[in-house]
Design a protein around this motif. Structure first.
Motif, short mmCIF file in Angstrom:
data_model
loop_
_atom_site.label_atom_id
_atom_site.label_comp_id
_atom_site.label_asym_id
_atom_site.label_seq_id
_atom_site.Cartn_x
_atom_site.Cartn_y
_atom_site.Cartn_z
N TRP A 92 0.86 -1.18 0.00
CA TRP A 92 0.00 0.00 0.00
C TRP A 92 0.89 1.23 0.00
O TRP A 92 2.11 1.13 0.24
N HIS A 93 0.30 2.37 -0.30
CA HIS A 93 1.05 3.63 -0.35
C HIS A 93 0.39 4.67 0.55
O HIS A 93 -0.80 4.57 0.85
N ASP A 94 1.17 5.68 0.89
CA ASP A 94 0.63 6.79 1.67
C ASP A 94 -0.13 7.77 0.79
O ASP A 94 -0.63 8.79 1.27
N ASP A 96 -2.55 8.21 -3.15
CA ASP A 96 -3.30 7.52 -4.20
C ASP A 96 -2.36 7.07 -5.31
O ASP A 96 -1.34 7.71 -5.58
N GLU A 97 -2.70 5.95 -5.94
CA GLU A 97 -2.00 5.51 -7.15
C GLU A 97 -2.94 5.80 -8.31
O GLU A 97 -3.98 5.15 -8.45
N VAL A 98 -2.59 6.79 -9.11
CA VAL A 98 -3.45 7.22 -10.22
C VAL A 98 -2.71 6.98 -11.53
O VAL A 98 -1.58 7.46 -11.71
N LEU A 135 -4.82 -2.10 -0.26
CA LEU A 135 -3.87 -3.19 -0.48
C LEU A 135 -3.96 -3.65 -1.92
O LEU A 135 -5.04 -4.00 -2.41
N HIS A 136 -2.82 -3.68 -2.62
CA HIS A 136 -2.83 -4.02 -4.05
C HIS A 136 -1.47 -4.50 -4.49
O HIS A 136 -0.48 -4.40 -3.75
N TRP A 137 -1.40 -5.06 -5.69
CA TRP A 137 -0.13 -5.38 -6.33
C TRP A 137 -0.30 -5.25 -7.83
O TRP A 137 -1.42 -5.18 -8.35
FE LIG Z 1 1.36 0.37 -5.84
#
Ligand SMILES: [Fe+2]
Length: 184
Positions: A92-94, A96-98, A135-137
């Motif tokens: 996960w990141h702090d 957004d993943e855009v 949570l992602h990959w």
């Molecule tokens: Fe990511």
């Protein structure tokens, strides 16, 4: 058009409205950007950012993003495997993943806290926003190519935090592609 798959339910979603609605239930924004842009997928990064400047500005206002860039991955990208191994484990990141895909493909898996793991196969014209903390990959597809516009609130917040859950190992990174015909 994206393809959403929920392996544990043996379900594949290919309809834009259905995809948008399903992803919204787990907090993920999906948009299919319509209209033909007068730009080659192989144009320079600055040309790509210029052509999509209206859309980028809209997203910046909406999500508080301050910068945008273009990531280019091809099969010959130096250190490709090392780069991918940073992102193909659950994290996960702090922020957004855009990503807006300009060329190639990308496969996001998402593990919602109270729902089934799903994959989202992205192609040119698809935008996704994976909210901070999700949570992602990520995997590439068979073309090992992805060119995408990225937006950042703060680039330093984009370092991956790993869960080390091992959940990712239970899901094959399957890309269906345009020729995939669902089995019924
Ligand atoms: Fe990511």
């Amino acid at each position: 058009m994206a393809v959403v798959s929920i392996p544990d339910k043996d379900k594949v979603i290919r309809d834009e409205r259905e995809i948008t609605d399903y992803l919204a239930t787990i907090g993920i924004d999906y948009e299919r950007w319509g209209g033909i842009k007068d730009v080659s997928a192989d144009a320079s990064d600055s040309e790509i950012l210029d052509v999509y400047s209206d859309e980028i500005e809209r997203l910046k206002v909406k999500g508080g993003y301050v910068t945008a860039d273009v990531i280019n991955v091809v099969p010959t990208t130096p250190g490709l495997d090392a780069m991918l191994s940073k992102f193909n484990k659950e994290h996960w990141h702090d922020e957004d993943e855009v990503r807006f895909i300009v060329k190639g493909h990308g496969l996001f898996h998402v593990a919602p806290p109270d729902g089934d793991v799903l994959s989202i196969e992205m192609e040119a014209g698809d935008l996704i926003r994976v909210p901070r903390g999700t949570l992602h990959w990520f995997n590439l597809c068979g073309d090992k190519t992805v060119r995408a516009i990225r937006l950042f609130q703060d680039a330093s917040g984009w370092a991956p935090h790993y869960t080390d859950s091992g959940v990712d190992a239970g899901y094959q990174p399957v890309c269906f592609g345009v020729s995939y015909i669902p089995m019924v």
